[in-house]
Scaffold this active site. Structure first.
Site, PDB file in Angstrom:
ATOM      1  N   CYS A  95      42.573  40.485  41.627  1.00 27.10           N
ATOM      2  CA  CYS A  95      42.979  41.892  41.749  1.00 27.10           C
ATOM      3  C   CYS A  95      41.996  42.665  42.631  1.00 27.10           C
ATOM      4  O   CYS A  95      40.823  42.293  42.766  1.00 27.10           O
ATOM      5  CB  CYS A  95      42.980  42.555  40.373  1.00 27.10           C
ATOM      6  SG  CYS A  95      44.263  41.971  39.272  1.00 27.10           S
TER       7      CYS A  95
ATOM      8  N   GLU B 205      40.574  45.507  42.070  1.00 26.72           N
ATOM      9  CA  GLU B 205      39.445  46.081  41.334  1.00 26.72           C
ATOM     10  C   GLU B 205      38.320  45.077  41.173  1.00 26.72           C
ATOM     11  O   GLU B 205      37.141  45.386  41.374  1.00 26.72           O
ATOM     12  CB  GLU B 205      39.893  46.541  39.935  1.00 26.72           C
ATOM     13  CG  GLU B 205      40.961  47.613  39.924  1.00 26.72           C
ATOM     14  CD  GLU B 205      42.376  47.061  39.917  1.00 26.72           C
ATOM     15  OE1 GLU B 205      42.641  46.058  40.613  1.00 26.72           O
ATOM     16  OE2 GLU B 205      43.222  47.645  39.225  1.00 26.72           O
TER      17      GLU B 205
ATOM     18  N   CYS C 278      44.875  46.420  35.483  1.00 23.84           N
ATOM     19  CA  CYS C 278      45.403  45.479  34.492  1.00 23.84           C
ATOM     20  C   CYS C 278      44.358  45.248  33.394  1.00 23.84           C
ATOM     21  O   CYS C 278      43.191  45.639  33.528  1.00 23.84           O
ATOM     22  CB  CYS C 278      45.787  44.154  35.168  1.00 23.84           C
ATOM     23  SG  CYS C 278      44.382  43.113  35.572  1.00 23.84           S
TER      24      CYS C 278
ATOM     25  N   ASN D 162      43.682  43.205  46.659  1.00 25.00           N
ATOM     26  CA  ASN D 162      44.111  41.993  45.965  1.00 25.00           C
ATOM     27  C   ASN D 162      44.358  40.878  46.975  1.00 25.00           C
ATOM     28  O   ASN D 162      44.729  41.134  48.131  1.00 25.00           O
ATOM     29  CB  ASN D 162      45.341  42.249  45.094  1.00 25.00           C
ATOM     30  CG  ASN D 162      46.523  42.834  45.824  1.00 25.00           C
ATOM     31  OD1 ASN D 162      46.363  43.590  46.785  1.00 25.00           O
ATOM     32  ND2 ASN D 162      47.720  42.503  45.397  1.00 25.00           N
TER      33      ASN D 162
ATOM     34  N   GLU E  93      46.305  37.063  46.897  1.00 24.90           N
ATOM     35  CA  GLU E  93      47.073  36.121  46.081  1.00 24.90           C
ATOM     36  C   GLU E  93      46.869  34.700  46.576  1.00 24.90           C
ATOM     37  O   GLU E  93      46.196  34.459  47.585  1.00 24.90           O
ATOM     38  CB  GLU E  93      48.553  36.541  46.121  1.00 24.90           C
ATOM     39  CG  GLU E  93      48.723  37.949  45.566  1.00 24.90           C
ATOM     40  CD  GLU E  93      50.149  38.443  45.530  1.00 24.90           C
ATOM     41  OE1 GLU E  93      51.021  37.850  46.198  1.00 24.90           O
ATOM     42  OE2 GLU E  93      50.388  39.445  44.825  1.00 24.90           O
TER      43      GLU E  93
ATOM     44  N   CYS F 267      41.127  43.406  34.442  1.00 17.17           N
ATOM     45  CA  CYS F 267      40.198  44.254  35.213  1.00 17.17           C
ATOM     46  C   CYS F 267      39.521  45.289  34.312  1.00 17.17           C
ATOM     47  O   CYS F 267      38.352  45.629  34.524  1.00 17.17           O
ATOM     48  CB  CYS F 267      40.924  44.933  36.365  1.00 17.17           C
ATOM     49  SG  CYS F 267      41.353  43.761  37.675  1.00 17.17           S
TER      50      CYS F 267
HETATM   51  N1  THU Z   1      47.022  43.706  40.926  1.00 11.93           N
HETATM   52  C1  THU Z   1      45.845  44.304  41.269  1.00 11.93           C
HETATM   53  O1  THU Z   1      45.319  44.081  42.357  1.00 11.93           O
HETATM   54  N2  THU Z   1      45.271  45.130  40.359  1.00 11.93           N
HETATM   55  C2  THU Z   1      45.786  45.420  39.140  1.00 11.93           C
HETATM   56  O2  THU Z   1      45.141  46.080  38.330  1.00 11.93           O
HETATM   57  C3  THU Z   1      47.125  44.940  38.780  1.00 11.93           C
HETATM   58  C4  THU Z   1      47.690  43.893  39.656  1.00 11.93           C
HETATM   59  C5  THU Z   1      47.664  42.802  41.899  1.00 11.93           C
HETATM   60  C6  THU Z   1      47.661  41.365  41.499  1.00 11.93           C
HETATM   61  C7  THU Z   1      48.859  40.828  42.233  1.00 11.93           C
HETATM   62  O3  THU Z   1      48.452  40.435  43.528  1.00 11.93           O
HETATM   63  C8  THU Z   1      49.787  42.023  42.366  1.00 11.93           C
HETATM   64  O4  THU Z   1      49.012  43.161  42.059  1.00 11.93           O
HETATM   65  C9  THU Z   1      51.002  41.963  41.450  1.00 11.93           C
HETATM   66  O5  THU Z   1      50.617  41.691  40.143  1.00 11.93           O
END
Ligand code: THU
Length: 127
Positions: free
Chosen positions: A53, A55, A86, A42, A44, A89
């Site tokens: 994310c 994935e 999530c 991920n 940000e 994804c």
């Molecule tokens: N995140 C992912 O990388 N994958 C997911 O399926 C759920 C959330 C990340 C996004 C964000 O940077 C952090 O987790 C908190 O939400």
């Protein structure tokens, strides 16, 4: 490729995560129908909604390399076990499920948790 190797690669990818705001690092490893693997983490942004994310990052790399059929995705976070994808994804994965199906692999208390994608995302949207 063994599923525990996929999870290991997801774990390594999670170390590269850029998650200064949530502090929630995630790594993903995609296995395609041609037995190719792609990892992602991920990343940000100061504008929070632009976060990508792990994935989707990994799936994007697969697509960019010409791989469009995914048979397994391993997801790892040092912050939690059972780091399921999530909703956004899941919808993205839905587009690229291989003819053999798609396994979602996460870390369980003792070993791997393997779920069929249909179990966690039934009736996904398709045009
Ligand atoms: N995140 C992912 O990388 N994958 C997911 O399926 C759920 C959330 C990340 C996004 C964000 O940077 C952090 O987790 C908190 O939400």
């Amino acid at each position: 490729m063994e599923y525990n190797e996929l999870l290991e690669k997801a774990k390594l990818a999670s170390e590269k995560a850029y998650a200064p705001y949530s502090k929630f690092k995630v790594g993903a490893c995609v296995l395609t129908e041609n037995d190719k693997i792609y990892t992602g983490c991920n990343f940000e942004n100061s504008s929070f909604g632009l976060t990508i994310c792990a994935e989707r990052n990994a799936i994007g790399s697969a697509i960019a390399d010409g791989e469009q059929k995914i048979k397994a995705v391993a997801i790892y976070s040092p912050n939690t076990k059972h780091c399921y994808p999530c909703g956004a994804c899941r919808q993205v994965m839905c587009e690229f499920v291989s003819h053999h199906g798609l396994d979602i692999i996460t870390e369980a208390e003792n070993g791997l948790d393997i779920k069929n994608f249909n179990e966690i995302f039934p009736e996904g949207f398709r045009l």
